[in-house]
Scaffold this motif. Structure first.
Motif, short mmCIF file in Angstrom:
data_model
loop_
_atom_site.label_atom_id
_atom_site.label_comp_id
_atom_site.label_asym_id
_atom_site.label_seq_id
_atom_site.Cartn_x
_atom_site.Cartn_y
_atom_site.Cartn_z
N THR A 145 0.83 -1.20 0.00
CA THR A 145 0.00 0.00 0.00
C THR A 145 0.87 1.25 0.00
O THR A 145 2.01 1.24 0.45
N ARG A 175 -3.31 0.18 -3.42
CA ARG A 175 -3.48 -1.03 -2.61
C ARG A 175 -3.58 -2.23 -3.55
O ARG A 175 -4.49 -2.30 -4.38
N ARG A 231 -11.35 2.96 1.56
CA ARG A 231 -10.56 1.77 1.92
C ARG A 231 -9.87 1.99 3.26
O ARG A 231 -9.78 1.07 4.09
N ASP A 257 -3.03 -2.43 6.35
CA ASP A 257 -1.93 -2.04 5.47
C ASP A 257 -2.07 -0.59 4.99
O ASP A 257 -1.09 0.16 4.95
N VAL A 258 -3.27 -0.18 4.61
CA VAL A 258 -3.49 1.19 4.18
C VAL A 258 -3.28 2.14 5.34
O VAL A 258 -2.69 3.22 5.18
#
Length: 250
Positions: free
Chosen positions: A67, A83, A171, A196-197
């Motif tokens: 990401t 992503r 997201r 992760d983002v």
């Protein structure tokens, strides 16, 4: 616990549910989606603005995603987000192209584990990207340790409640819904969820990265980058600024 219509059995959301709902309401649809919907763009480069990119790296065959977040440092607004699951060298190419797309942005990829090390090495030795975050010993990349992880999370929490930045990504907000405080007190993503983002965002918005991004002189891109949406090969027709050797010291 009921949170925005979703049941979380293992803990409470780290960010209060009413704040998550507020952030979700403020999200915007990207003006374009590229690389098979993996790259979301809200705004293109604005001449003279400073940009920072933070990245969380993962292996293509793993459970996590690679990401990246692009932030317009001058106005504190998210302008792009990637992503996807992709090979490390291809992710490095995408990061470099994103950097050039946004005025040779200051880039801070996480260096941890095999994936992070491979991405950092590719950015430095293959892509020859100049504006990379370096540690005091000269190593490329952001090192997430127990101490720095706690710092990232604390700064993230403070910035949310102070409304320091404009978050546009659904997201990212979706990951907040499953970023929880467990029964043992640990702050992490819930089972079968991802953060992760979130961690790419946290790296991007650290005061150190923001300060270094503001010190770097923006470089006008020589053309708008084109995208091959049918593959994961990154941008095609990349046109980067021409300039001499440059290393921004921490």
């Amino acid at each position: 616990q009921e949170v925005l219509g979703e049941f979380l059995a293992s803990g409470n959301t780290f960010i209060d549910a009413d704040w998550i709902q507020k952030l979700e309401t403020a999200c915007q649809k990207p003006i374009k989606k590229e690389l098979g919907d993996k790259l979301w763009i809200w705004k293109e480069y604005v001449e003279g603005h400073h940009y920072a990119i933070g990245a969380d790296c993962a292996t293509r065959g793993g459970l996590d995603f690679s990401t990246a977040t692009v932030l317009d440092v001058d106005v504190g607004e998210q302008v792009a987000e990637y992503r996807g699951k992709i090979q490390e060298d291809q992710f490095a190419k995408i990061l470099a192209d994103l950097g050039y797309r946004y005025g040779t942005a200051y880039l801070a990829p996480e260096m941890n584990a095999k994936a992070g090390g491979a991405v950092c090495m590719s950015l430095s030795d293959v892509q020859h990207y100049k504006r990379l975050y370096r540690q005091e010993n000269g190593d490329v990349g952001w090192n997430t340790t127990v101490r720095t992880r706690e710092m990232l999370i604390a700064q993230f929490e403070a910035s949310i409640y102070k409304e320091e930045y404009k978050i546009l990504s659904t997201r990212m907000v979706d990951e907040m819904k499953t970023f929880i405080v467990t029964k043992t007190g640990k702050i992490e993503h819930d089972i079968n969820s991802h953060d992760d983002v979130l961690f790419a965002w946290m790296i991007t918005t650290t005061p150190e990265i923001m300060r270094l991004a503001l010190r770097a002189t923006p470089k006008q891109p020589t053309s708008i980058l084109l995208v091959n949406e049918s593959t994961e090969q990154g941008f095609v027709g990349t046109s980067k600024p021409v300039y001499g050797s440059e290393v921004v010291q921490a």
